[in-house]
Design a protein around this motif. Structure first.
Motif, short mmCIF file in Angstrom:
data_model
loop_
_atom_site.label_atom_id
_atom_site.label_comp_id
_atom_site.label_asym_id
_atom_site.label_seq_id
_atom_site.Cartn_x
_atom_site.Cartn_y
_atom_site.Cartn_z
N GLY A 82 52.61 41.53 -33.61
CA GLY A 82 53.99 42.16 -34.04
C GLY A 82 54.99 42.34 -32.94
N GLY A 83 54.94 41.52 -32.00
CA GLY A 83 56.04 41.62 -30.90
C GLY A 83 56.90 40.45 -30.93
N THR A 84 57.78 40.43 -29.98
CA THR A 84 58.51 39.17 -29.71
C THR A 84 58.23 38.42 -28.61
OG1 THR A 84 60.54 40.25 -31.19
CG2 THR A 84 60.96 38.50 -29.43
N VAL A 85 57.76 37.51 -28.59
CA VAL A 85 57.30 36.70 -27.32
C VAL A 85 58.62 36.35 -26.63
CG1 VAL A 85 56.28 34.70 -26.39
CG2 VAL A 85 54.93 36.03 -28.18
N VAL A 86 58.65 36.68 -25.10
CA VAL A 86 59.87 36.15 -24.58
C VAL A 86 59.22 35.20 -23.43
CG1 VAL A 86 61.95 36.71 -22.91
CG2 VAL A 86 61.28 38.40 -25.14
N PHE A 107 65.30 37.31 -17.48
CA PHE A 107 64.54 38.35 -16.73
C PHE A 107 63.18 37.83 -16.70
CE2 PHE A 107 63.03 42.27 -15.94
CZ PHE A 107 61.72 42.42 -16.61
N VAL A 108 62.84 37.09 -17.50
CA VAL A 108 61.31 36.48 -17.17
C VAL A 108 61.42 35.50 -16.13
CG1 VAL A 108 59.54 34.74 -18.36
CG2 VAL A 108 60.50 36.74 -19.65
N ARG A 109 62.52 34.55 -16.27
CA ARG A 109 62.64 33.51 -15.33
C ARG A 109 62.59 34.02 -13.82
NH1 ARG A 109 67.58 30.46 -17.12
NH2 ARG A 109 66.63 30.22 -19.35
#
Ligand code: URQ
Ligand code: ZN
Ligand code: ZN
Length: 463
Positions: A7-11, A364-366
């Motif tokens: 149910g999440g948003t993958v980033v 942010f992930v980067r």
């Protein structure tokens, strides 16, 4: 053993999208909408949250013997604290004593790291030079998964690498397909400025930044960049703390040179007013090198991250308690250098970076995971949510908040440079090697569950 994050948003570094994530064993096996839960799977509800690659902190010092003492966090407590903050991999440092065989030091650190709760890998510092060091660098690349060699340009009379060592080691790293990294401060200037201050009777923590002004860092950054340019090696500069060093990196990159820069969460948030505090423990607790800088430097570092001239964020997690820091009560040069942060890096960067609009979630992930994985050649094993990648995942609650304090942290040392900061956006769940290791304040770190991660050479190693 399966874990389904639903149910999440993958980033990822390149995009954000709605999807479930299924992990089996220590790998991600499927990413997509409406995934079915295998029988017995642990279900993690990620509704309204982001599902991101676990953090990679490319600069930590667990169990470090330094300045006559040893850090408070060992490889278990330090990696466990990281897991509580969404960080699932550390890149730590093997730091041989001058004249100590590299392989002896390497196996010593490998022994210390066996208790790690999260995955780890090592940069190896070149603190002296000989034909044997030249040979051992080859063995470390070919047989032990090392692809980065560190050079301390500071710490004269201890682990400082002179120009001969820098040149010979950079050249050898290139030959082996490894990347040289540097702690860029001119150790001779630091030493002379320290002696000047002590002669003037200036002995408190306030003297620490006075002995290491930005120009002392920039000289070394420019020198390392020039050496790398002549020898045609890539270069990674750790803990870039000031505008002058960032400008050197920006110039070099604009000229086509492959230079990478790392910013510490502390240097992005904390300024040098901390050294004016009348309490010795508070001021000494902030003694690290390079020191915290005046406010204009934090602004420049954020622009460096936004502009792509700084690539990773780290912590230089190197914790000492008040009793240890008190060794320098009458002589600031004896205060063990180092601060913590591995537990807070991601939350403070989200809070200061994403909530303010400086960074998108993908950016942010980067800067917290993907770039470090790519620069140090463990992508896509690490640094991305994708089938086949390691199941190192942080479920991020953008609406959650907590107030950072040494009183409630898992890390040791009893001090926190972010003390009292309330952050919005925190990990709700951390999955490491496919297992839930942190969930809503409950840490389930297991001593020894962490694995050593080999990092392949960047090109076939020299025959
Ligand atoms: O210089 C480093 O990176 C190590 C010794 C940690 N201490 C520090 O002050 N940064
Ligand atoms: Zn350093
Ligand atoms: Zn360090």
């Amino acid at each position: 053993m399966a874990t389904l994050i639903r149910g999440g948003t993958v980033v990822n570094a390149d995009r954000a999208f709605r999807a479930d994530v299924l992990c089996e064993g220590d790998k991600i096996v499927a990413v997509g909408p409406g995934l079915a839960a295998p029988a017995g799977a642990e279900i993690v509800d990620a509704g309204g949250q982001y599902v991101m690659p676990g953090g990679i902190d490319p600069h930590t010092h667990m169990n470090l013997p330094f300045m006559g003492t040893v850090t408070q966090d060992d490889f278990f407590t330090g990696t466990a604290a990281g897991l509580a903050g969404g960080n699932t991999t550390i890149i730590d440092f093997v730091i041989p004593n001058p004249q100590q065989p590299l392989l002896e030091a390497y196996h010593q650190w490998r022994g210390w790291a066996e208790k790690a709760a999260g995955d780890y890998t090592f940069h190896v510092a070149i603190t002296w030079w000989s034909e044997q060091v030249h040979e051992d660098m080859g063995t470390l690349v070919r047989k032990h998964g090392v692809n980065s060699f560190k050079h301390f340009m500071a710490y004269k009379n201890a682990i400082m690498a002179d120009d001969e060592t820098l040149v010979k080691s950079f050249r050898r790293a290139l030959e082996l397909g490894a990347i040289p990294t540097v702690h860029a401060e001119n150790g001779e200037l630091v030493y002379q400025l320290q002696q000047d201050l002590l002669r003037q009777g200036i002995t408190g923590p306030r003297a620490h930044p006075l002995s290491r002004p930005p120009a002392v860092e920039a000289e070394a950054a420019n020198r390392a960049i020039a050496i790398a340019n002549v020898l045609k090696t890539p270069l990674y500069i750790v803990h870039v703390s000031c505008k002058e060093s960032l400008d050197a990196i920006t110039r070099a990159r604009a000229a086509g040179q492959r230079v990478y820069g790392e910013a510490l969460a502390g240097h992005l948030i904390v300024d040098d007013s901390v050294y004016d505090h009348p309490d010795f423990d508070f001021a000494a607790g902030h003694v690290m090198s390079p020191p915290f800088r005046s406010r204009e430097h934090q602004k420049a570092l954020w622009q460096g991250l936004q502009g792509g001239n700084l690539h990773t964020t780290a912590t230089d997690h190197c914790t000492f308690c008040a009793e240890q820091k008190a060794a320098g009560r009458n002589d600031f040069t004896k205060i063990p250098n180092g601060c913590g942060g591995v537990e807070d890096r991601m939350a403070v960067i989200w809070d200061e970076g994403v909530n303010s609009g400086k960074l998108t979630p993908s950016e942010f992930v980067r800067v917290t995971s993907a770039n470090a994985a790519q620069i140090f050649n463990i992508y896509p094993r690490k640094g991305v949510i994708a089938a086949g990648s390691d199941a190192d995942i942080v479920v991020w609650d953008p609406a959650g908040s907590r107030t950072i304090s040494a009183k409630t942290q898992f890390a040791k040392g009893g001090f926190n440079v972010f003390e009292g900061r309330t952050v919005k956006g925190i990990p709700s769940t951390t999955v490491a090697a496919g297992k839930v290791v942190f969930h809503r304040g409950e840490l389930r770190a297991v001593e020894g569950a962490g694995r050593h991660i080999d990092r392949p050479a960047f090109v076939p190693t020299a025959p």
